[in-house]
Design an enzyme around this catalytic site. Structure first.
Site, PDB file in Angstrom:
ATOM      1  CD  GLU A  92      39.278  34.380  39.680  1.00 17.70           C
ATOM      2  OE1 GLU A  92      39.292  35.264  40.557  1.00 17.70           O
ATOM      3  OE2 GLU A  92      38.440  33.444  39.678  1.00 17.70           O
ATOM      4  CD  GLU A 121      35.075  34.047  45.612  1.00 13.26           C
ATOM      5  OE1 GLU A 121      34.722  33.886  44.430  1.00 13.26           O
ATOM      6  OE2 GLU A 121      36.268  33.894  45.972  1.00 13.26           O
ATOM      7  CB  ALA A 134      35.275  31.784  48.718  1.00 13.27           C
TER       8      ALA A 134
HETATM    9  N1  BES Z   1      37.094  31.351  41.269  1.00 13.14           N
HETATM   10  C1  BES Z   1      37.940  31.354  42.404  1.00 13.14           C
HETATM   11  C2  BES Z   1      37.970  30.061  43.151  1.00 13.14           C
HETATM   12  C3  BES Z   1      38.678  28.929  42.456  1.00 13.14           C
HETATM   13  C4  BES Z   1      40.025  28.957  42.301  1.00 13.14           C
HETATM   14  C5  BES Z   1      38.043  27.842  42.013  1.00 13.14           C
HETATM   15  C6  BES Z   1      40.680  27.894  41.694  1.00 13.14           C
HETATM   16  C7  BES Z   1      38.694  26.809  41.392  1.00 13.14           C
HETATM   17  C8  BES Z   1      40.018  26.814  41.246  1.00 13.14           C
HETATM   18  C9  BES Z   1      37.536  32.439  43.400  1.00 13.14           C
HETATM   19  O1  BES Z   1      36.844  33.495  42.842  1.00 13.14           O
HETATM   20  C10 BES Z   1      38.791  32.998  43.968  1.00 13.14           C
HETATM   21  O2  BES Z   1      39.518  33.603  43.236  1.00 13.14           O
HETATM   22  N2  BES Z   1      39.056  32.788  45.245  1.00 13.14           N
HETATM   23  C11 BES Z   1      40.267  33.185  45.908  1.00 13.14           C
HETATM   24  C12 BES Z   1      40.054  34.310  46.862  1.00 13.14           C
HETATM   25  C13 BES Z   1      40.056  35.665  46.257  1.00 13.14           C
HETATM   26  C14 BES Z   1      39.812  36.723  47.301  1.00 13.14           C
HETATM   27  C15 BES Z   1      41.304  35.985  45.478  1.00 13.14           C
HETATM   28  C16 BES Z   1      40.725  31.974  46.672  1.00 13.14           C
HETATM   29  O3  BES Z   1      39.969  31.026  46.789  1.00 13.14           O
HETATM   30  O4  BES Z   1      41.851  31.995  47.158  1.00 13.14           O
HETATM   31 ZN    ZN Z   2      37.987  34.953  41.875  1.00 14.51          ZN
END
Ligand code: BES
Ligand code: ZN
Length: 850
Positions: free
Chosen positions: A313, A291, A255
């Site tokens: 992150e 998110e 996401a």
């Molecule tokens: N910002 C990220 C999504 C993202 C990752 C966009 C790489 C572009 C490139 C998002 O906040 C995220 O970290 N998502 C994780 C899930 C989270 C619970 C660790 C994911 O998508 O796996």
């Molecule tokens: Zn993230």
């Protein structure tokens, strides 16, 4: 190769952009193959910058027109962007570009999924939408007008106008372009409402395709809980009138936190008891929280550059873990996180892809959304909190939000708020951000005249680019147990800062048993040569739930390693220990089911490799099977009673209590199937009234070599539900025997539902292949060749997903020469593919160590 000499970007080369952006106006005229994007951007010279080159990123764009202050200009355009002469004063840049979302299979920029337009701009996707300084330190307010005949037109911020065929959105909060989002489609809202702590009403919507309305309720509740939790625990309030979440089927990641318009992979938000497992529910709750939490840790305070990715992150993963601990069981969450870190981050940190939590260079930033940046990044924050204490942590976070709101920050800024809050010098602690590799802690004990001395040594092996390591600050939580199992010293956090350091505990009546690294207080490997008897003692008595579980896990690992190395029989310490744990009705069912888990086969391979053995995947598989069988026989008499303990009278709920019972019930069913050939599992399958039960029963049947009828039945029942069909694909590969895994996988790729361009479907099959240790590593290399074939096929379509999946080969140097040669041959074959993407090129060359 596409780039003759791929360019490497370095942290040390950071320079601010020469211009500030005061405002952005975008107009989208949507058309599948010819969307027009008109931008109107107010720039002014950046007083902080020395370099005034006006370079705008832009990729896969057709420039129709460019205008500066009303006068048409002719920029110098390359395949990476454009440059043009601009005034040395504020000016307005206007551009019209054309893009082709209908053919965008990389799922980055503006693309289409099932007739719906959507975007993914992090990290560098906005440059595929229009020309722009596509870097996170350039922040601006955005106004977006969408023209299109689809019923729902969404973008960031608050709605500021709409009528037939158009909608306009205004986002008052300055943001980097990677947080831009647009969605247009035939969507249905599952509405909700939240009143913030200061009394503002926020309209919530979860947007889904027709047919998915019944899978929204859980996600919406998770969102409300997240909003409340961030107010209660961090004092963070939501800052717009509206918060939208959209589910899309084609998405590379889980996401994305776009401001006010989060976009989710369907698998990370849609849920119902009939179609989702307990693990799905838990993951969905966590991702929605994650998110949402980015609104403050990521959006209001963002990253100066992509090297600082862990700033948002690592912190947001840490926050979502705190949330899950609060919503569910803290020890269970901690155990899950340790399992996950060992399964995904340790192999990365101890292999050719090892990199610091804050990397210092990259070729393709998408390759650095890693377990190290995320999970180790979160662990580093957990250590910081443990070192300064909860109160100082809360103060530091408050200072962080006060001081840096609206800014694009660095790890230095982050560390500074802790230094300013506590007066502590965190220079040495910062090594956690720059030094890669997993520290190993070894333990020596001494007992004399009532004084117990614990000597801890730390050592980190060389990693790529870092031959020498310096000692890190490691918080080691320790408690001491007396011989009768009582705690004689409560948990204390020892600060290990030297290569070797001793800690004494005096005034003890008898030699204690030390429980070290309680609550998994640091992301390290603890090398503590306990005897089986000592481990069994801790398994029975440790007052720290994490370490009690760890004692069982270590006992299992030692037992398995002896079975593999010495052909030993399964030890009674392990078997009796499990029996005692299972009998203990006071222990939470979820916790008991975790106790029954074994180290993964890949972890065992790593342990063998580390101790100088060459791991044989078949021998590992056999040992695990043998231990499972022995466990089933050993606890056989208890199984019916345990089964009855896991029965649930109440209506289905995905809460932690019920999920824990189902988890233990599943573990019991698995052991039972080993004894009855799957008879009980067949009954369970027939009676299943939720997906956890149904899938668990099917899995037990397949592992017992039965269940073909049920497998076909499952497909017939669920063939119209893509998320369940993903499970149907994955399960067959996961449960295949080592010998049949490559063939089972290949056959599945010939199934008409194998839509390999969909990342979820591709991962369901190929990800499961890579995870089936003995099957993937089957002698002869069929698993390697099959995965490589598909990676080569996917690369031109979706480089990002291809590159991520190359990590299946990252452990190649652990294995015997024949396997090494075969993996290397496949990696070389991938590397030599004409026009290979930059993403995959970087991954393969790092894995090969080139
Ligand atoms: N910002 C990220 C999504 C993202 C990752 C966009 C790489 C572009 C490139 C998002 O906040 C995220 O970290 N998502 C994780 C899930 C989270 C619970 C660790 C994911 O998508 O796996
Ligand atoms: Zn993230």
């Amino acid at each position: 190769m596409r780039d003759a000499a791929p360019t490497t970007i370095y942290l040390k080369d950071y320079m601010p952009f020469g211009y500030l952006v005061d405002s952005v106006h975008l107009t989208f005229d949507l058309a599948d193959h010819a969307t027009r994007v008109t931008s109107r951007i107010a720039f002014c010279p950046n007083p902080e910058a020395t370099d005034r080159t006006f370079f705008l990123h832009g990729e896969d764009l057709t420039l129709i027109r460019a205008v500066i202050d009303g006068v048409e200009v002719t920029p110098n355009v390359t395949d990476k962007g454009l440059t043009v002469d601009v005034p040395d004063a504020p000016f307005i840049w206007e551009a019209v570009v054309e893009i082709d979302p209908g053919n965008n299979t990389a799922l980055e920029g503006l693309y289409m999924s099932n007739g719906m337009y959507c975007t993914q701009c992090e990290a560098e996707g906005f440059r595929k939408i229009t020309y722009y300084p596509d870097r996170p330190d350039v922040m601006s307010v955005f106004t977006v007008r969408i023209n299109g005949d689809l019923p729902v037109l969404l973008s960031n911020g608050n709605p500021s106008g709409k009528s037939e065929g158009w909608a306009e959105w205004t986002d008052p909060w300055p943001k980097p372009a990677y947080l831009f989002a647009l969605v247009a489609g035939d969507l249905i809202a599952h509405p909700g409402q939240f009143t913030t702590m200061s009394g503002r009403d926020v309209e919530l919507n979860l947007w889904v395709r027709p047919g998915d309305e019944g899978k929204c309720a859980f996600g919406m509740e998770a969102l409300k809980k997240s909003m409340k939790w961030d107010e209660d625990v961090y004092g963070r309030e939501y800052d717009l009138d509206m918060f939208n979440i959209v589910a899309v089927d084609d998405f590379n990641m889980g996401a994305m936190e776009n401001k006010g318009l989060n976009i989710f992979n369907s698998s990370a938000v849609l849920a119902s008891p009939e179609t989702s497992t307990d693990a799905n529910f838990e993951r969905i709750e966590a991702i929605i929280a994650h998110e949402y939490f980015h609104n403050w840790t990521g959006n209001r305070i963002t990253c100066r550059d992509w090297f600082q990715l862990c700033l948002k992150e690592g912190l947001t993963v840490f926050r979502d873990a705190q949330f899950t601990s609060d919503m569910r069981s803290a020890p269970v969450k901690r155990i899950h996180d340790a399992i996950d870190l060992r399964a995904r981050q340790f192999p990365e940190d101890n292999g050719p892809l090892s990199h610091p939590v804050r990397p210092e260079s990259f070729q393709e930033i998408n390759n650095f959304y890693t377990a190290t940046v995320y999970e180790k990044g979160a662990e580093v924050i957990g250590m910081l909190k443990r070192l300064v204490g909860d109160e100082a942590y809360a103060q530091a976070l408050k200072l962080y939000f006060d001081r840096h709101d609206g800014q694009a920050c660095t790890i230095e800024d982050w560390i500074k708020v802790f230094e300013d809050t506590t007066g502590r010098d965190l220079t040495q602690f910062k090594r956690w951000y720059s030094q890669s590799g997993t520290p190993r802690i070894s333990v020596a004990e001494d007992w004399q005249d009532g004084t117990y001395t614990l000597t801890l040594s730390q050592r980190t092996k060389p990693t790529p680019g870092q031959p020498e390591k310096l000692p890190q600050v490691i918080p080691v939580a320790v408690g001491l147990l007396g011989q009768n199992g009582d705690e004689v010293r409560a948990t204390e956090v020892l600060e290990l800062t030297e290569a070797e350091q001793s800690f004494t505990f005096s005034g003890l009546a008898a030699k204690p048993v030390a429980s070290i690294l309680r609550d998994f207080s640091a992301p390290v490997i603890l090398e503590h040569d306990h005897t089986d008897a000592e481990r069994a003692f801790l398994l029975a008595h440790d007052t720290d739930p994490f370490n009690r579980w760890q004692a069982g896990r270590s006992l299992a690992q030692d037992t398995l390693l002896r079975m593999i190395r010495e052909d030993a029989a399964p030890g009674t310490n392990y078997l009796d220990g499990m029996l005692a744990v299972l009998r203990d009705g006071d222990l939470d069912p979820a916790y008991r089911s975790l106790m029954l888990g074994l180290p993964t086969q890949s972890e065992l391979a790593a342990a063998l490799f580390e101790s100088g053995n060459v791991p044989d995947p078949m021998a590992i598989w056999t040992a695990v099977e043998t231990l499972r069988q022995a466990t089933a026989q050993h606890v056989q008499d208890l199984l019916p009673r345990l089964h009855s303990e896991t029965l649930i009278d109440a209506p289905f709920s995905p809460d932690a209590d019920q999920a824990g019972k189902r988890a233990l019930g599943g573990a019991v069913l698995y052991l039972t199937s080993r004894l009855d050939g799957g008879a009980k599992a067949a009954e369970e399958y027939a009676a299943a009234d939720n997906m956890t039960r149904q899938l668990t029963a099917l899995s037990c049947l397949l592992r017992a070599g039965a269940g073909q009828t049920e497998l076909a039945d499952f497909y017939r029942q669920w063939q119209h539900d893509r998320l369940v069909v993903d499970k149907w694909f994955g399960l067959q590969v996961t449960t295949a025997s080592p010998e049949t895994t490559p063939d089972v996988t290949r056959t599945l790729t010939e199934h008409p539902d194998f839509n390999w361009k969909n990342p979820n479907r591709f991962r369901a099959v190929m990800g499961a292949l890579a995870m089936n240790h003995a099957g993937f590593h089957r002698a002869g290399g069929a698993g390697y060749a099959l995965l490589a074939d598909w990676l080569i096929r996917l690369d031109p379509v979706n480089p990002q997903t291809t590159a991520r999946m190359c990590s299946a080969f990252q452990t190649w140097k652990r294995y015997d020469v024949d396997r090494q040669d075969r993996m290397k041959a496949q990696l070389t074959r991938i590397a030599d593919t004409p026009n290979l993407s930059r993403d995959t090129t970087e991954m393969v060359s790092r894995i090969l160590g080139a």
